[in-house]
Write a protein that holds these residues in place. Sequence first.
Motif, PDB file in Angstrom:
ATOM      1  N   LEU A 100      -4.646   5.645  -7.376  1.00  0.00           N
ATOM      2  CA  LEU A 100      -4.050   6.486  -6.339  1.00  0.00           C
ATOM      3  C   LEU A 100      -4.439   7.907  -6.714  1.00  0.00           C
ATOM      4  CD1 LEU A 100      -2.140   7.065  -3.935  1.00  0.00           C
ATOM      5  CD2 LEU A 100      -0.288   7.216  -5.607  1.00  0.00           C
ATOM      6  N   GLN A 128      -5.737   5.883  -1.680  1.00  0.00           N
ATOM      7  CA  GLN A 128      -5.542   4.773  -2.595  1.00  0.00           C
ATOM      8  C   GLN A 128      -6.825   3.972  -2.611  1.00  0.00           C
ATOM      9  OE1 GLN A 128      -2.345   2.103  -1.530  1.00  0.00           O
ATOM     10  NE2 GLN A 128      -1.973   1.578  -3.670  1.00  0.00           N
ATOM     11  N   ARG A 184       0.846  -1.196   0.000  1.00  0.00           N
ATOM     12  CA  ARG A 184       0.000   0.000   0.000  1.00  0.00           C
ATOM     13  C   ARG A 184       0.883   1.248   0.000  1.00  0.00           C
ATOM     14  NH1 ARG A 184      -5.088  -0.814   0.173  1.00  0.00           N
ATOM     15  NH2 ARG A 184      -5.663   1.241   0.902  1.00  0.00           N
TER      16      ARG A 184
END
Length: 68
Positions: free
Chosen positions: A47, A42, A25
Amino acid sequence: MTLGTPRGQTVITSLAQPNPHERRRVRGVRLLGRPGDIAFRQTGQALVIDLPATLPTRHASAFAIDFA
């Protein structure tokens, strides 16, 4: 890196979560030439980076993306 002067948000679809090519992540996003982190999220689509009102340059914006 973006070319020109981005406004509002920058969207990077290749860093959506989950992503088979990058499983980590995103932990933080910085705009080079500007101190501190900037807001981002995200999602399953992309994103999404929220751009500040003032950018360090009008020609290109470069982001440092940190992963967990």
